[in-house]
Design a protein around this motif. Structure first.
Motif, PDB file in Angstrom:
ATOM      1  N   LYS A  27       0.850  -1.194   0.000  1.00 42.06           N
ATOM      2  CA  LYS A  27       0.000   0.000   0.000  1.00 42.06           C
ATOM      3  C   LYS A  27       0.884   1.241   0.000  1.00 42.06           C
ATOM      4  CE  LYS A  27      -3.673  -2.403   2.360  1.00 42.06           C
ATOM      5  NZ  LYS A  27      -4.144  -2.807   3.662  1.00 42.06           N
ATOM      6  N   PRO A  28       0.497   2.280  -0.709  1.00 44.62           N
ATOM      7  CA  PRO A  28       1.290   3.519  -0.731  1.00 44.62           C
ATOM      8  C   PRO A  28       1.496   4.062   0.693  1.00 44.62           C
ATOM      9  CG  PRO A  28      -0.461   3.609  -2.374  1.00 44.62           C
ATOM     10  CD  PRO A  28      -0.694   2.379  -1.554  1.00 44.62           C
ATOM     11  N   GLY A  29       2.715   4.457   0.976  1.00 45.93           N
ATOM     12  CA  GLY A  29       3.042   5.034   2.273  1.00 45.93           C
ATOM     13  C   GLY A  29       3.381   4.030   3.358  1.00 45.93           C
ATOM     14  N   MET A  30       3.319   2.738   3.035  1.00 49.97           N
ATOM     15  CA  MET A  30       3.654   1.722   4.046  1.00 49.97           C
ATOM     16  C   MET A  30       5.118   1.847   4.451  1.00 49.97           C
ATOM     17  SD  MET A  30       1.832  -1.864   2.846  1.00 49.97           S
ATOM     18  CE  MET A  30       2.802  -2.845   3.955  1.00 49.97           C
ATOM     19  N   THR A  31       5.422   1.730   5.732  1.00 49.32           N
ATOM     20  CA  THR A  31       6.803   1.714   6.205  1.00 49.32           C
ATOM     21  C   THR A  31       7.173   0.353   6.766  1.00 49.32           C
ATOM     22  OG1 THR A  31       6.147   2.516   8.396  1.00 49.32           O
ATOM     23  CG2 THR A  31       6.776   4.180   6.742  1.00 49.32           C
ATOM     24  N   HIS A  32       6.165  -0.448   7.160  1.00 49.13           N
ATOM     25  CA  HIS A  32       6.385  -1.789   7.709  1.00 49.13           C
ATOM     26  C   HIS A  32       5.298  -2.734   7.203  1.00 49.13           C
ATOM     27  CE1 HIS A  32       8.851   0.562  10.442  1.00 49.13           C
ATOM     28  NE2 HIS A  32       9.460  -0.563  10.758  1.00 49.13           N
ATOM     29  N   MET A  39       3.802 -13.504  12.144  1.00 50.53           N
ATOM     30  CA  MET A  39       3.169 -12.279  12.660  1.00 50.53           C
ATOM     31  C   MET A  39       4.201 -11.261  13.176  1.00 50.53           C
ATOM     32  SD  MET A  39       0.298 -13.283  11.726  1.00 50.53           S
ATOM     33  CE  MET A  39      -0.772 -11.955  12.165  1.00 50.53           C
ATOM     34  N   THR A  40       5.418 -11.313  12.642  1.00 55.29           N
ATOM     35  CA  THR A  40       6.470 -10.359  13.011  1.00 55.29           C
ATOM     36  C   THR A  40       6.428  -9.188  12.040  1.00 55.29           C
ATOM     37  OG1 THR A  40       8.018 -11.662  11.687  1.00 55.29           O
ATOM     38  CG2 THR A  40       8.005 -12.072  14.063  1.00 55.29           C
ATOM     39  N   TRP A  41       6.886  -8.030  12.493  1.00 54.62           N
ATOM     40  CA  TRP A  41       6.876  -6.809  11.681  1.00 54.62           C
ATOM     41  C   TRP A  41       8.254  -6.568  11.085  1.00 54.62           C
ATOM     42  CZ3 TRP A  41       2.603  -4.192  10.315  1.00 54.62           C
ATOM     43  CH2 TRP A  41       1.424  -4.492  11.012  1.00 54.62           C
ATOM     44  N   HIS A  42       8.281  -6.076   9.841  1.00 55.27           N
ATOM     45  CA  HIS A  42       9.538  -5.837   9.125  1.00 55.27           C
ATOM     46  C   HIS A  42       9.438  -4.532   8.340  1.00 55.27           C
ATOM     47  CE1 HIS A  42      10.802  -9.956   9.953  1.00 55.27           C
ATOM     48  NE2 HIS A  42       9.520 -10.249   9.800  1.00 55.27           N
ATOM     49  N   ALA A  43      10.563  -3.852   8.226  1.00 55.14           N
ATOM     50  CA  ALA A  43      10.612  -2.591   7.468  1.00 55.14           C
ATOM     51  C   ALA A  43      10.501  -2.881   5.973  1.00 55.14           C
ATOM     52  CB  ALA A  43      11.914  -1.854   7.757  1.00 55.14           C
ATOM     53  N   VAL A  44       9.781  -2.026   5.263  1.00 51.83           N
ATOM     54  CA  VAL A  44       9.695  -2.142   3.812  1.00 51.83           C
ATOM     55  C   VAL A  44      11.116  -2.062   3.249  1.00 51.83           C
ATOM     56  CG1 VAL A  44       8.889  -0.988   1.705  1.00 51.83           C
ATOM     57  CG2 VAL A  44       7.360  -1.198   3.671  1.00 51.83           C
ATOM     58  N   GLY A  45      11.459  -2.976   2.354  1.00 53.25           N
ATOM     59  CA  GLY A  45      12.797  -3.030   1.775  1.00 53.25           C
ATOM     60  C   GLY A  45      13.676  -4.086   2.421  1.00 53.25           C
ATOM     61  N   SER A  46      13.260  -4.631   3.555  1.00 51.39           N
ATOM     62  CA  SER A  46      14.052  -5.661   4.229  1.00 51.39           C
ATOM     63  C   SER A  46      13.660  -7.050   3.730  1.00 51.39           C
ATOM     64  CB  SER A  46      13.872  -5.578   5.748  1.00 51.39           C
ATOM     65  OG  SER A  46      12.529  -5.885   6.106  1.00 51.39           O
ATOM     66  N   ASN A  47      14.509  -8.027   4.019  1.00 53.70           N
ATOM     67  CA  ASN A  47      14.284  -9.426   3.667  1.00 53.70           C
ATOM     68  C   ASN A  47      14.469 -10.276   4.904  1.00 53.70           C
ATOM     69  OD1 ASN A  47      14.056  -9.284   0.634  1.00 53.70           O
ATOM     70  ND2 ASN A  47      16.047  -8.343   0.924  1.00 53.70           N
ATOM     71  N   GLU A  52       8.537 -21.059   8.417  1.00 51.19           N
ATOM     72  CA  GLU A  52       8.151 -22.083   7.442  1.00 51.19           C
ATOM     73  C   GLU A  52       9.142 -22.155   6.278  1.00 51.19           C
ATOM     74  OE1 GLU A  52       4.096 -21.454   6.259  1.00 51.19           O
ATOM     75  OE2 GLU A  52       3.341 -22.213   8.172  1.00 51.19           O
ATOM     76  N   CYS A  53      10.349 -21.652   6.506  1.00 51.81           N
ATOM     77  CA  CYS A  53      11.421 -21.691   5.502  1.00 51.81           C
ATOM     78  C   CYS A  53      11.042 -20.949   4.222  1.00 51.81           C
ATOM     79  CB  CYS A  53      11.844 -23.119   5.184  1.00 51.81           C
ATOM     80  SG  CYS A  53      12.614 -23.958   6.582  1.00 51.81           S
ATOM     81  N   MET A  54      10.394 -19.824   4.380  1.00 50.44           N
ATOM     82  CA  MET A  54      10.055 -18.962   3.251  1.00 50.44           C
ATOM     83  C   MET A  54      10.929 -17.719   3.321  1.00 50.44           C
ATOM     84  SD  MET A  54       7.572 -20.545   1.646  1.00 50.44           S
ATOM     85  CE  MET A  54       6.582 -19.426   0.688  1.00 50.44           C
ATOM     86  N   ASP A  55      11.586 -17.374   2.214  1.00 52.82           N
ATOM     87  CA  ASP A  55      12.351 -16.133   2.116  1.00 52.82           C
ATOM     88  C   ASP A  55      11.376 -15.042   1.686  1.00 52.82           C
ATOM     89  OD1 ASP A  55      14.759 -17.253   2.870  1.00 52.82           O
ATOM     90  OD2 ASP A  55      15.358 -17.705   0.818  1.00 52.82           O
ATOM     91  N   CYS A  56      11.278 -13.997   2.506  1.00 53.26           N
ATOM     92  CA  CYS A  56      10.223 -13.001   2.322  1.00 53.26           C
ATOM     93  C   CYS A  56      10.746 -11.582   2.211  1.00 53.26           C
ATOM     94  CB  CYS A  56       9.257 -13.048   3.503  1.00 53.26           C
ATOM     95  SG  CYS A  56       8.439 -14.632   3.724  1.00 53.26           S
ATOM     96  N   SER A  57       9.905 -10.757   1.644  1.00 52.79           N
ATOM     97  CA  SER A  57      10.021  -9.307   1.675  1.00 52.79           C
ATOM     98  C   SER A  57       8.588  -8.815   1.850  1.00 52.79           C
ATOM     99  CB  SER A  57      10.634  -8.769   0.383  1.00 52.79           C
ATOM    100  OG  SER A  57       9.724  -8.906  -0.682  1.00 52.79           O
ATOM    101  N   CYS A  58       8.399  -7.542   1.958  1.00 49.89           N
ATOM    102  CA  CYS A  58       7.040  -7.024   2.122  1.00 49.89           C
ATOM    103  C   CYS A  58       6.178  -7.263   0.886  1.00 49.89           C
ATOM    104  CB  CYS A  58       7.080  -5.536   2.469  1.00 49.89           C
ATOM    105  SG  CYS A  58       7.658  -5.233   4.158  1.00 49.89           S
TER     106      CYS A  58
END
Length: 106
Positions: A27-32, A39-47, A52-58
């Motif tokens: 969504k526009p303006g999202m920072t996390h 259910m953990t929070w992560h900064a936009v742009g992080s990996n 469950e052994c999934m490599d993720c980004s936002c």
């Protein structure tokens, strides 16, 4: 003949796609963003890698492992959730690793 060639090409392209991925809209303006599994929070742009052994980004996640599909009949594949990988070994002797001829994912 052209239809057969086109069909073969489409089948080859389909097998190269990674069905172990999914994407999410940012969504526009999202920072996390929140990981759907942990259910953990992560900064936009992080990996990150979730439990469950999934490599993720936002913007989505992909499996961090390949799934063996072709190996000798006297072997078995077992998923190691700590290492996030499948191990393939002899059914009657788990100390002997087997060759993997084909795998999907990652």
């Amino acid at each position: 003949m052209k239809c057969v060639a086109l069909s073969l090409m489409l089948c080859a392209l389909l097998s190269m796609s990674n069905a172990q991925c999914y994407s999410k809209a940012l969504k526009p303006g999202m920072t996390h963003c929140q990981d759907d599994t942990d259910m953990t929070w992560h900064a936009v742009g992080s990996n990150w890698r979730n439990s469950e052994c999934m490599d993720c980004s936002c913007s989505g996640c992909c499996a961090a492992y390949s799934t063996p599909r072709s190996f000798p009949d006297d072997c078995v594949s077992v998923f190691d959730p700590v290492a996030c990988e499948y191990k393939v070994f002899k059914r009657n002797n788990p100390t002997v690793q087997c060759m993997i001829f084909g795998a999907v994912g990652k």
